[in-house]
Design a protein around this motif. Structure first.
Motif, PDB file in Angstrom:
ATOM      1  N   PHE A  45      -3.112   3.771  26.173  1.00 29.20           N
ATOM      2  CA  PHE A  45      -3.950   4.767  25.517  1.00 29.20           C
ATOM      3  C   PHE A  45      -3.821   6.080  26.283  1.00 29.20           C
ATOM      4  CE2 PHE A  45      -5.804   0.560  24.990  1.00 29.20           C
ATOM      5  CZ  PHE A  45      -5.853   0.461  23.608  1.00 29.20           C
ATOM      6  N   PRO A  46      -3.057   7.035  25.778  1.00 29.93           N
ATOM      7  CA  PRO A  46      -2.792   8.275  26.513  1.00 29.93           C
ATOM      8  C   PRO A  46      -4.056   9.050  26.882  1.00 29.93           C
ATOM      9  CG  PRO A  46      -1.294   8.044  24.667  1.00 29.93           C
ATOM     10  CD  PRO A  46      -2.312   6.966  24.514  1.00 29.93           C
ATOM     11  N   THR A  47      -5.120   8.879  26.106  1.00 32.24           N
ATOM     12  CA  THR A  47      -6.370   9.580  26.399  1.00 32.24           C
ATOM     13  C   THR A  47      -7.538   8.601  26.326  1.00 32.24           C
ATOM     14  OG1 THR A  47      -6.875  10.161  24.104  1.00 32.24           O
ATOM     15  CG2 THR A  47      -5.442  11.686  25.344  1.00 32.24           C
ATOM     16  N   HIS A  48      -8.622   9.002  26.938  1.00 34.55           N
ATOM     17  CA  HIS A  48      -9.849   8.213  26.852  1.00 34.55           C
ATOM     18  C   HIS A  48     -10.290   8.089  25.399  1.00 34.55           C
ATOM     19  CE1 HIS A  48     -14.308   7.753  28.313  1.00 34.55           C
ATOM     20  NE2 HIS A  48     -13.784   6.608  27.958  1.00 34.55           N
ATOM     21  N   HIS A  49     -10.168   9.187  24.631  1.00 36.39           N
ATOM     22  CA  HIS A  49     -10.556   9.173  23.230  1.00 36.39           C
ATOM     23  C   HIS A  49      -9.744   8.155  22.430  1.00 36.39           C
ATOM     24  CE1 HIS A  49     -12.672  12.895  24.197  1.00 36.39           C
ATOM     25  NE2 HIS A  49     -13.292  12.777  23.054  1.00 36.39           N
ATOM     26  N   ALA A  50      -8.468   8.001  22.757  1.00 37.66           N
ATOM     27  CA  ALA A  50      -7.625   7.044  22.038  1.00 37.66           C
ATOM     28  C   ALA A  50      -8.134   5.613  22.239  1.00 37.66           C
ATOM     29  CB  ALA A  50      -6.183   7.159  22.496  1.00 37.66           C
ATOM     30  N   LEU A  51      -8.560   5.287  23.454  1.00 37.87           N
ATOM     31  CA  LEU A  51      -9.106   3.963  23.719  1.00 37.87           C
ATOM     32  C   LEU A  51     -10.445   3.777  23.014  1.00 37.87           C
ATOM     33  CD1 LEU A  51      -9.253   1.218  25.052  1.00 37.87           C
ATOM     34  CD2 LEU A  51      -9.914   2.325  27.198  1.00 37.87           C
ATOM     35  N   LEU A  52     -11.310   4.782  23.071  1.00 38.99           N
ATOM     36  CA  LEU A  52     -12.596   4.682  22.384  1.00 38.99           C
ATOM     37  C   LEU A  52     -12.400   4.506  20.884  1.00 38.99           C
ATOM     38  CD1 LEU A  52     -14.777   7.382  24.208  1.00 38.99           C
ATOM     39  CD2 LEU A  52     -14.601   4.928  24.663  1.00 38.99           C
ATOM     40  N   SER A  53     -11.416   5.194  20.325  1.00 37.50           N
ATOM     41  CA  SER A  53     -11.137   5.067  18.896  1.00 37.50           C
ATOM     42  C   SER A  53     -10.689   3.655  18.546  1.00 37.50           C
ATOM     43  CB  SER A  53     -10.056   6.070  18.481  1.00 37.50           C
ATOM     44  OG  SER A  53     -10.525   7.395  18.606  1.00 37.50           O
ATOM     45  N   ALA A  54      -9.864   3.051  19.409  1.00 37.20           N
ATOM     46  CA  ALA A  54      -9.410   1.680  19.168  1.00 37.20           C
ATOM     47  C   ALA A  54     -10.583   0.714  19.204  1.00 37.20           C
ATOM     48  CB  ALA A  54      -8.357   1.297  20.208  1.00 37.20           C
ATOM     49  N   ILE A  55     -11.517   0.949  20.109  1.00 39.38           N
ATOM     50  CA  ILE A  55     -12.718   0.109  20.185  1.00 39.38           C
ATOM     51  C   ILE A  55     -13.558   0.297  18.926  1.00 39.38           C
ATOM     52  CG2 ILE A  55     -14.871  -0.302  21.451  1.00 39.38           C
ATOM     53  CD1 ILE A  55     -13.312   0.710  23.980  1.00 39.38           C
ATOM     54  N   ALA A  56     -13.725   1.536  18.500  1.00 45.12           N
ATOM     55  CA  ALA A  56     -14.526   1.821  17.310  1.00 45.12           C
ATOM     56  C   ALA A  56     -13.917   1.200  16.058  1.00 45.12           C
ATOM     57  CB  ALA A  56     -14.675   3.328  17.132  1.00 45.12           C
ATOM     58  N   ARG A  57     -12.575   1.149  15.991  1.00 43.44           N
ATOM     59  CA  ARG A  57     -11.933   0.521  14.830  1.00 43.44           C
ATOM     60  C   ARG A  57     -12.323  -0.954  14.706  1.00 43.44           C
ATOM     61  NH1 ARG A  57      -7.699   3.698  16.596  1.00 43.44           N
ATOM     62  NH2 ARG A  57      -7.232   5.423  15.191  1.00 43.44           N
ATOM     63  N   ARG A  58     -12.537  -1.600  15.846  1.00 44.92           N
ATOM     64  CA  ARG A  58     -13.016  -2.986  15.808  1.00 44.92           C
ATOM     65  C   ARG A  58     -14.371  -3.045  15.094  1.00 44.92           C
ATOM     66  NH1 ARG A  58     -11.447  -6.627  19.867  1.00 44.92           N
ATOM     67  NH2 ARG A  58      -9.178  -6.555  20.113  1.00 44.92           N
ATOM     68  N   MET A 100     -22.132  -0.092  19.275  1.00 42.70           N
ATOM     69  CA  MET A 100     -20.908   0.058  18.496  1.00 42.70           C
ATOM     70  C   MET A 100     -21.130   1.025  17.338  1.00 42.70           C
ATOM     71  SD  MET A 100     -17.717  -0.712  18.070  1.00 42.70           S
ATOM     72  CE  MET A 100     -17.203  -2.304  18.757  1.00 42.70           C
ATOM     73  N   PHE A 101     -22.258   0.914  16.670  1.00 46.84           N
ATOM     74  CA  PHE A 101     -22.569   1.785  15.532  1.00 46.84           C
ATOM     75  C   PHE A 101     -22.559   3.247  15.959  1.00 46.84           C
ATOM     76  CE2 PHE A 101     -25.516   3.757  12.447  1.00 46.84           C
ATOM     77  CZ  PHE A 101     -24.938   3.338  11.256  1.00 46.84           C
ATOM     78  N   GLU A 102     -23.143   3.524  17.103  1.00 48.17           N
ATOM     79  CA  GLU A 102     -23.152   4.896  17.616  1.00 48.17           C
ATOM     80  C   GLU A 102     -21.731   5.384  17.896  1.00 48.17           C
ATOM     81  OE1 GLU A 102     -24.878   7.487  21.410  1.00 48.17           O
ATOM     82  OE2 GLU A 102     -25.256   5.334  21.279  1.00 48.17           O
ATOM     83  N   LEU A 103     -20.925   4.526  18.504  1.00 43.08           N
ATOM     84  CA  LEU A 103     -19.546   4.897  18.830  1.00 43.08           C
ATOM     85  C   LEU A 103     -18.736   5.179  17.571  1.00 43.08           C
ATOM     86  CD1 LEU A 103     -17.306   5.137  21.040  1.00 43.08           C
ATOM     87  CD2 LEU A 103     -16.809   2.722  20.585  1.00 43.08           C
ATOM     88  N   MET A 104     -18.916   4.377  16.538  1.00 37.33           N
ATOM     89  CA  MET A 104     -18.124   4.489  15.317  1.00 37.33           C
ATOM     90  C   MET A 104     -18.256   5.844  14.643  1.00 37.33           C
ATOM     91  SD  MET A 104     -19.035   0.681  13.906  1.00 37.33           S
ATOM     92  CE  MET A 104     -18.732   1.017  12.179  1.00 37.33           C
ATOM     93  N   PHE A 105     -19.380   6.501  14.841  1.00 35.85           N
ATOM     94  CA  PHE A 105     -19.604   7.755  14.132  1.00 35.85           C
ATOM     95  C   PHE A 105     -19.725   8.948  15.076  1.00 35.85           C
ATOM     96  CE2 PHE A 105     -21.003   4.372  11.306  1.00 35.85           C
ATOM     97  CZ  PHE A 105     -20.277   4.687  10.181  1.00 35.85           C
ATOM     98  N   ARG A 106     -19.134   8.831  16.246  1.00 37.02           N
ATOM     99  CA  ARG A 106     -19.094   9.986  17.147  1.00 37.02           C
ATOM    100  C   ARG A 106     -18.170  11.053  16.574  1.00 37.02           C
ATOM    101  NH1 ARG A 106     -18.136   8.565  23.389  1.00 37.02           N
ATOM    102  NH2 ARG A 106     -16.969  10.501  23.118  1.00 37.02           N
ATOM    103  N   HIS A 107     -18.674  12.249  16.440  1.00 36.01           N
ATOM    104  CA  HIS A 107     -17.902  13.326  15.811  1.00 36.01           C
ATOM    105  C   HIS A 107     -16.628  13.643  16.575  1.00 36.01           C
ATOM    106  CE1 HIS A 107     -16.987  16.911  13.549  1.00 36.01           C
ATOM    107  NE2 HIS A 107     -16.900  17.591  14.665  1.00 36.01           N
ATOM    108  N   ASP A 108     -16.691  13.562  17.902  1.00 36.66           N
ATOM    109  CA  ASP A 108     -15.493  13.920  18.673  1.00 36.66           C
ATOM    110  C   ASP A 108     -14.367  12.911  18.478  1.00 36.66           C
ATOM    111  OD1 ASP A 108     -16.994  11.998  20.015  1.00 36.66           O
ATOM    112  OD2 ASP A 108     -16.432  12.689  21.994  1.00 36.66           O
ATOM    113  N   LEU A 109     -14.672  11.726  17.989  1.00 35.02           N
ATOM    114  CA  LEU A 109     -13.635  10.751  17.677  1.00 35.02           C
ATOM    115  C   LEU A 109     -13.181  10.844  16.223  1.00 35.02           C
ATOM    116  CD1 LEU A 109     -14.995   7.549  19.462  1.00 35.02           C
ATOM    117  CD2 LEU A 109     -13.516   9.340  20.384  1.00 35.02           C
ATOM    118  N   GLY A 114      -6.887  15.446  17.197  1.00 36.72           N
ATOM    119  CA  GLY A 114      -5.741  14.980  17.969  1.00 36.72           C
ATOM    120  C   GLY A 114      -6.142  14.182  19.186  1.00 36.72           C
ATOM    121  N   ARG A 115      -7.449  14.018  19.401  1.00 33.84           N
ATOM    122  CA  ARG A 115      -7.916  13.253  20.554  1.00 33.84           C
ATOM    123  C   ARG A 115      -8.314  11.843  20.171  1.00 33.84           C
ATOM    124  NH1 ARG A 115     -12.770  16.994  22.229  1.00 33.84           N
ATOM    125  NH2 ARG A 115     -13.043  16.813  19.979  1.00 33.84           N
ATOM    126  N   ASP A 116      -8.211  11.504  18.894  1.00 29.04           N
ATOM    127  CA  ASP A 116      -8.845  10.287  18.414  1.00 29.04           C
ATOM    128  C   ASP A 116      -7.874   9.174  18.072  1.00 29.04           C
ATOM    129  OD1 ASP A 116      -9.377  11.265  14.940  1.00 29.04           O
ATOM    130  OD2 ASP A 116      -7.668  11.454  16.268  1.00 29.04           O
TER     131      ASP A 116
END
Length: 208
Positions: A45-58, A100-109, A114-116
């Motif tokens: 995951f090149p960025t922290h946001h990329a990893l958070l996005s993968a978690i949110a997709r779950r 998880m619900f909060e993470l799924m709808f974080r605007h920055d993700l 390009g960070r998501d």
């Protein structure tokens, strides 16, 4: 690249966000939970946001997996009943998995800046090195389903606008209920459940 390790990092993140909330999702802690060095996540995951996005997709996957059974339940032939069922699944997931619900709808993700996850991610689903779709794409199937059900209800007005307003209503109700604001405003009446709030929201937006 070890795709198994990539999934283990996501698993660790899911466990962390479920138990401690989205604020606990630091790279070092996820790596520690996965049993790897703190630099290992950067290989997948090149960025922290990329990893958070993968978690949110779950999270979107978990929520989506609950919808078919709900829509096939009592009242399945009635689109208004299906809207109620979809709303109940949505707020039920929000209460069961608040982090998880909060993470799924974080605007920055979700904002597609390009960070998501719209970056080259080795080991991602599909061909190695293929870019993942923006996280916001995970929200669209559920919203389109809601739009289609609203349209079948033959309510007045534009179905997409009505569906958007109803979604906002349900999302806000879930958050206010989980934080105790709605139960407080309703006087703590045990007869007033979140399902009743969902039904009232559906009836308010889908007028006869």
């Amino acid at each position: 690249m070890d795709s198994g390790l990539r999934e283990r990092l996501i698993d660790a993140g899911v466990e962390l966000v479920t138990g401690e909330g989205s604020a606990a999702l630091g790279l070092r802690e996820i790596a520690r939970r996965a049993g790897v060095s703190h630099g290992a996540p950067r290989r997948y995951f090149p960025t922290h946001h990329a990893l958070l996005s993968a978690i949110a997709r779950r999270g979107f996957g978990e929520l989506g997996s609950r919808i078919p059974a709900a829509l096939a339940g009592p009242g399945a032939e009635d689109p208004r009943g299906q809207v109620r069922a979809l709303g109940r699944v949505y707020v039920g997931y929000a209460l069961e998995r608040p982090g998880m619900f909060e993470l799924m709808f974080r605007h920055d993700l979700l904002d597609g800046s390009g960070r998501d996850g719209t970056v080259e991610t080795p080991g991602a689903a599909g061909a190695a090195g293929a870019p993942e779709a923006p996280l916001r794409e995970s929200t669209l199937p559920m919203f389109e389903l809601l739009v289609s059900l609203v349209a079948r209800c033959r309510t007045e007005g534009e179905p997409r606008i009505t569906a958007a307003a109803l979604w906002a209503n349900l999302h806000g109700a879930a958050q206010l209920w989980s934080r105790g604001s709605l139960p407080l405003a309703l006087g703590g009446d045990p007869e007033v459940t979140l399902d009743r709030v969902v039904d009232a929201a559906v009836d308010a937006h889908l007028r006869p």
